[in-house]
Design an enzyme around this catalytic site. Structure first.
Site, PDB file in Angstrom:
ATOM      1  N   LYS A  43     182.128 140.428  42.898  1.00  0.00           N
ATOM      2  CA  LYS A  43     183.173 139.814  43.706  1.00  0.00           C
ATOM      3  C   LYS A  43     184.424 140.675  43.533  1.00  0.00           C
ATOM      4  O   LYS A  43     185.211 140.463  42.610  1.00  0.00           O
ATOM      5  CB  LYS A  43     183.429 138.379  43.231  1.00  0.00           C
ATOM      6  CG  LYS A  43     184.454 137.612  44.047  1.00  0.00           C
ATOM      7  CD  LYS A  43     183.898 137.150  45.364  1.00  0.00           C
ATOM      8  CE  LYS A  43     184.893 136.262  46.104  1.00  0.00           C
ATOM      9  NZ  LYS A  43     184.363 135.834  47.416  1.00  0.00           N
ATOM     10  N   ASP A  76     184.032 131.318  42.107  1.00  0.00           N
ATOM     11  CA  ASP A  76     182.934 132.059  42.732  1.00  0.00           C
ATOM     12  C   ASP A  76     182.475 133.202  41.836  1.00  0.00           C
ATOM     13  O   ASP A  76     181.272 133.442  41.676  1.00  0.00           O
ATOM     14  CB  ASP A  76     183.374 132.612  44.092  1.00  0.00           C
ATOM     15  CG  ASP A  76     183.564 131.524  45.131  1.00  0.00           C
ATOM     16  OD1 ASP A  76     183.198 130.365  44.845  1.00  0.00           O
ATOM     17  OD2 ASP A  76     184.084 131.824  46.218  1.00  0.00           O
ATOM     18  N   ASN A 120     173.487 128.645  57.258  1.00  0.00           N
ATOM     19  CA  ASN A 120     173.652 127.718  56.142  1.00  0.00           C
ATOM     20  C   ASN A 120     174.115 126.353  56.643  1.00  0.00           C
ATOM     21  O   ASN A 120     175.087 126.248  57.388  1.00  0.00           O
ATOM     22  CB  ASN A 120     174.686 128.289  55.161  1.00  0.00           C
ATOM     23  CG  ASN A 120     174.879 127.417  53.940  1.00  0.00           C
ATOM     24  OD1 ASN A 120     173.941 126.821  53.432  1.00  0.00           O
ATOM     25  ND2 ASN A 120     176.116 127.342  53.465  1.00  0.00           N
ATOM     26  N   GLU A 121     173.403 125.309  56.235  1.00  0.00           N
ATOM     27  CA  GLU A 121     173.787 123.946  56.581  1.00  0.00           C
ATOM     28  C   GLU A 121     174.739 123.397  55.521  1.00  0.00           C
ATOM     29  O   GLU A 121     174.379 123.286  54.353  1.00  0.00           O
ATOM     30  CB  GLU A 121     172.555 123.038  56.676  1.00  0.00           C
ATOM     31  CG  GLU A 121     171.550 123.443  57.735  1.00  0.00           C
ATOM     32  CD  GLU A 121     172.056 123.221  59.150  1.00  0.00           C
ATOM     33  OE1 GLU A 121     173.103 122.556  59.322  1.00  0.00           O
ATOM     34  OE2 GLU A 121     171.403 123.722  60.093  1.00  0.00           O
TER      35      GLU A 121
END
Length: 225
Positions: A49, A58, A180-181
């Site tokens: 990241k 994250d 993505n849901e």
């Protein structure tokens, strides 16, 4: 910018850049699930990241999914801003402008020590990092194929087409899309998006992650061999 040819000699043959159509679409979720699948397959994979703003949650998730100790957080996330805004703005507010070269060095250090590096961008494709330098420029400098993550909702087809076209315009390969849901409920748009996005973008749908799904199948990601 950094010479893309030089960057490509540092692991880009198998590493990938994971971007999104927007912020909050599930890039970290996809990256961590891929890391877990790769490591389960005994692949030496780590997350990266390059820059985060607001918090390092994250980055911490990528660190854990990479199987690295906590003292390696700065290697996984070399640039961190306290302010939860675009890195370009955060750099101005905190009087600490981002140096793109530091992001390249961080990637190269990881790529020299690991088989695969999964680079997770910040926000969407054109999020500004520094004056005249955006996420898209970082992807070009790393010379990596791109996996595009999108939240399945009304309007995502427009966002997908725009982002895929932008990726191709920079001379990069969009290796595929992950849909993505974000919630359980489905509507007509969500149900039909999956069936038409490949025709509209010319890019394969690699995976459709249902809400609550906690795994990915590597067989759906031929880029990893």
């Amino acid at each position: 910018m950094i010479d893309p040819a030089a960057a490509s000699r540092h692991g880009s043959r198998v590493s990938v850049f994971i971007t999104g159509t927007d912020t909050g679409v599930g890039k970290t979720r996809v990256t961590t699930l891929l890391l877990e699948a790769l490591r389960h397959d005994r692949r030496d994979a780590v997350g990266y990241k390059p820059v985060s703003s607001g918090d390092r949650e994250d980055a911490a998730l990528l660190l854990a999914s990479s199987g690295l100790p906590e003292d390696q957080l700065d290697a996984i996330n070399p640039v961190f801003y306290q302010t939860a805004v675009a890195p370009y703005v955060a750099g101005m507010l905190e009087n600490n402008p981002l140096d793109p070269a530091a992001l390249i060095r961080g990637y190269r250090d990881l790529a020299a020590r690991h088989e695969l590096v999964l680079v997770e961008g910040a926000g969407g494709w054109e999020v500004p990092l520094a004056p005249g330098y955006a996420i898209s420029d970082l992807a070009v400098d790393l010379a990596l194929p791109v996996i595009l993550v999108a939240a399945n909702k009304l309007g995502v087809l427009n966002h997908l087409v725009l982002t895929v076209n932008a990726i191709k315009a920079r001379g990069l390969t969009c290796a595929g899309i992950v849909l993505n849901e974000l919630e359980d409920e489905l509507d007509t748009a969500k149900i039909t998006n999956k069936g038409v996005l490949e025709d509209l973008t010319g890019v394969p749908l690699l995976a459709h992650i249902i809400h609550g799904q906690d795994f990915l199948d590597l067989e759906d990601f031929p880029i990893f061999g």
